[in-house]
Design an enzyme around this catalytic site. Sequence first.
Site, short mmCIF file in Angstrom:
data_model
loop_
_atom_site.label_atom_id
_atom_site.label_comp_id
_atom_site.label_asym_id
_atom_site.label_seq_id
_atom_site.Cartn_x
_atom_site.Cartn_y
_atom_site.Cartn_z
N GLU A 59 0.85 -1.19 0.00
CA GLU A 59 0.00 0.00 0.00
C GLU A 59 0.88 1.23 0.00
O GLU A 59 1.93 1.23 0.65
CB GLU A 59 -0.88 0.05 1.25
N TYR A 109 7.75 2.14 -7.67
CA TYR A 109 7.10 0.83 -7.81
C TYR A 109 6.72 0.56 -9.26
O TYR A 109 6.88 -0.57 -9.74
CB TYR A 109 5.88 0.74 -6.89
#
Length: 153
Positions: free
Chosen positions: A106, A118
Site C-alpha cells: 500500500e 514501484y
Amino acid sequence: MEYTIRDVTPEDIPQIGQIETLCFSMPWTAEQLAGQMKDAQHEFIAAADESGTVLGYVGMMFVLDEGYISNVAVSPKYRRQGIADALIERLDELCSGHGLAFVSLEVRAGNVPAIALYEKHGFARAGLRKNYYERPREDAIIMTKFFESRQEL
Ligand code: COA
C-alpha cells in the site's frame, strides 16, 4: 556512494527507527521493526555503508506464495542515488527464491516518488483503500507485482 545490501541486524534497529521518524508521520517502533527481522515469514534488508550506517531498507512479510511489503525508505540525504532501486532489485531476487506468485503493498495516493519507484519495478495499481492512512487522512493505492514464472498458474 559505496554500500552493500544485506540482512538487517538487531544493531541496525535504532538507526532504522530514526529513519522511520524522518520519513513517516506514524513511524514503526523499534519493537515493531524488530518483529520484522528475517525469519521463516519475513525478509528485512538494508543498504549500509562500510561504517555500518544504514542508508535505506525494505521489509516484507510472506505467507505461502504471497508477499506483502511493509516498509520502504531511504534516508533523506541519500535519496536519488539508486538505493531504492537496488533494494527492490534484491527484494525481487528474494521473492523469486521464495517462489512467490506476487508481492503487494500500500502507498499513499499522493506519494509520487514511491509510486514512480514501484511502477518502474513492474508494480501495477490493483485497488484503492479509501481513507486508509491517518496524519493526514489519505487513500492508499494497492500496488501489486506478479512474477512471470507463476502467472499462468
Ligand atoms: N520523484 C519522482 N520519482 C522518484 C523520486 C522523486 N523524487 N525519487 C525516486 N523516484 C522513482 C524514480 O522512478 C526513480 O527512478 P529514476 O531514477 O530512473 O527516475 C526510482 O524511484 C528509483 O530512484 P532511487 O534513487 O533508487 O530512489 P531513492 O533511493 O531516492 O528512494 C523512496 C525512493 C521512495 C524510497 C524515497 O523517496 C523515500 O524513502 N521516501 C520516503 C519514504 C516513503 O515514502 N516510502 C514509501 C512508502 S510506501
